[in-house]
Motif scaffolding. Structure first.
Motif, PDB file in Angstrom:
ATOM      1  N   LYS A   1      38.856  44.924  35.939  1.00 26.12           N
ATOM      2  CA  LYS A   1      39.700  44.843  34.739  1.00 26.12           C
ATOM      3  C   LYS A   1      41.145  44.555  35.116  1.00 26.12           C
ATOM      4  N   GLN A   2      41.637  45.213  36.155  1.00 29.07           N
ATOM      5  CA  GLN A   2      43.010  45.007  36.590  1.00 29.07           C
ATOM      6  C   GLN A   2      43.219  43.568  37.059  1.00 29.07           C
ATOM      7  N   ARG A   3      42.279  43.048  37.833  1.00 30.39           N
ATOM      8  CA  ARG A   3      42.388  41.656  38.294  1.00 30.39           C
ATOM      9  C   ARG A   3      42.359  40.687  37.121  1.00 30.39           C
ATOM     10  N   PHE A   4      41.494  40.968  36.147  1.00 28.62           N
ATOM     11  CA  PHE A   4      41.411  40.098  34.982  1.00 28.62           C
ATOM     12  C   PHE A   4      42.726  40.103  34.211  1.00 28.62           C
ATOM     13  N   LYS A   5      43.317  41.294  34.025  1.00 29.09           N
ATOM     14  CA  LYS A   5      44.592  41.380  33.305  1.00 29.09           C
ATOM     15  C   LYS A   5      45.697  40.648  34.047  1.00 29.09           C
ATOM     16  N   GLU A   6      45.733  40.786  35.373  1.00 34.92           N
ATOM     17  CA  GLU A   6      46.736  40.085  36.164  1.00 34.92           C
ATOM     18  C   GLU A   6      46.552  38.577  36.071  1.00 34.92           C
ATOM     19  N   ARG A   7      45.299  38.130  36.159  1.00 37.75           N
ATOM     20  CA  ARG A   7      45.009  36.699  36.054  1.00 37.75           C
ATOM     21  C   ARG A   7      45.410  36.172  34.686  1.00 37.75           C
ATOM     22  N   ARG A   8      45.073  36.928  33.632  1.00 36.70           N
ATOM     23  CA  ARG A   8      45.424  36.527  32.265  1.00 36.70           C
ATOM     24  C   ARG A   8      46.939  36.467  32.095  1.00 36.70           C
ATOM     25  N   ALA A   9      47.663  37.423  32.677  1.00 29.75           N
ATOM     26  CA  ALA A   9      49.122  37.418  32.582  1.00 29.75           C
ATOM     27  C   ALA A   9      49.709  36.195  33.291  1.00 29.75           C
ATOM     28  N   ARG A  10      49.151  35.845  34.470  1.00 27.49           N
ATOM     29  CA  ARG A  10      49.639  34.654  35.180  1.00 27.49           C
ATOM     30  C   ARG A  10      49.355  33.395  34.371  1.00 27.49           C
ATOM     31  N   GLU A  11      48.166  33.313  33.734  1.00 27.08           N
ATOM     32  CA  GLU A  11      47.834  32.143  32.923  1.00 27.08           C
ATOM     33  C   GLU A  11      48.770  32.031  31.730  1.00 27.08           C
ATOM     34  N   ARG A  12      49.036  33.156  31.080  1.00 25.66           N
ATOM     35  CA  ARG A  12      49.951  33.126  29.925  1.00 25.66           C
ATOM     36  C   ARG A  12      51.353  32.727  30.351  1.00 25.66           C
ATOM     37  N   GLU A  13      51.794  33.236  31.499  1.00 18.94           N
ATOM     38  CA  GLU A  13      53.119  32.871  31.998  1.00 18.94           C
ATOM     39  C   GLU A  13      53.171  31.378  32.323  1.00 18.94           C
ATOM     40  N   ALA A  14      52.119  30.846  32.921  1.00 22.08           N
ATOM     41  CA  ALA A  14      52.073  29.413  33.228  1.00 22.08           C
ATOM     42  C   ALA A  14      52.071  28.589  31.942  1.00 22.08           C
ATOM     43  N   GLU A  15      51.316  29.049  30.933  1.00 18.90           N
ATOM     44  CA  GLU A  15      51.304  28.337  29.649  1.00 18.90           C
ATOM     45  C   GLU A  15      52.678  28.376  28.995  1.00 18.90           C
ATOM     46  N   ARG A  16      53.338  29.519  29.066  1.00 16.29           N
ATOM     47  CA  ARG A  16      54.668  29.653  28.472  1.00 16.29           C
ATOM     48  C   ARG A  16      55.656  28.726  29.179  1.00 16.29           C
ATOM     49  N   GLN A  17      55.578  28.672  30.511  1.00 18.70           N
ATOM     50  CA  GLN A  17      56.471  27.785  31.255  1.00 18.70           C
ATOM     51  C   GLN A  17      56.177  26.318  30.938  1.00 18.70           C
ATOM     52  N   GLU A  18      54.900  25.985  30.805  1.00 13.81           N
ATOM     53  CA  GLU A  18      54.523  24.610  30.468  1.00 13.81           C
ATOM     54  C   GLU A  18      55.045  24.247  29.079  1.00 13.81           C
ATOM     55  N   GLU A  19      54.908  25.155  28.137  1.00  9.92           N
ATOM     56  CA  GLU A  19      55.405  24.910  26.776  1.00  9.92           C
ATOM     57  C   GLU A  19      56.925  24.764  26.781  1.00  9.92           C
TER      58      GLU A  19
END
Length: 102
Positions: free
Chosen positions: A56-74
């Motif tokens: 669960k912790q790894r999934f949350k970290e991965r999801r946070a990195r993906e959201r941060e990458a999406e935010r930076q891309e946007e």
């Protein structure tokens, strides 16, 4: 002859009693009474709840990195659209002409 057989039986009985209750068996009894058996210690890799929490912790970290990458891309898209908006827009014919040339 009978006395010899009786003597051999007595020696055999003494040896068997010595083997069963002799000093070599004392250590086993002492160890068993002093150290009660503890349950087998499970390592963290055997604990299902621990592994689930790690996943669960790894999934949350991965999801946070993906959201941060999406935010930076946007943000990058907004900046690039903002900089293109300040420039003179190209006419649609210019785009078609460039596509025909290549």
């Amino acid at each position: 002859m009978g006395r010899l057989i009786l003597l051999l039986l007595f020696v055999l009985a003494a040896v068997l009693v010595w083997k069963a209750f002799g000093p070599s068996s004392w250590n086993k009894k002492v160890q068993q009474t002093q150290q009660p058996q503890r349950p087998a210690i499970k390592g963290p890799d055997d604990d299902e709840e621990f592994l689930w929490n790690l996943e669960k912790q790894r999934f949350k970290e991965r999801r946070a990195r993906e959201r941060e990458a999406e935010r930076q891309e946007e943000e990058r898209r907004r900046r690039s659209q903002g900089s293109q908006g300040s420039q003179k827009p190209k006419a649609p014919e210019d785009k078609d002409n460039k596509a025909d040339e290549t």
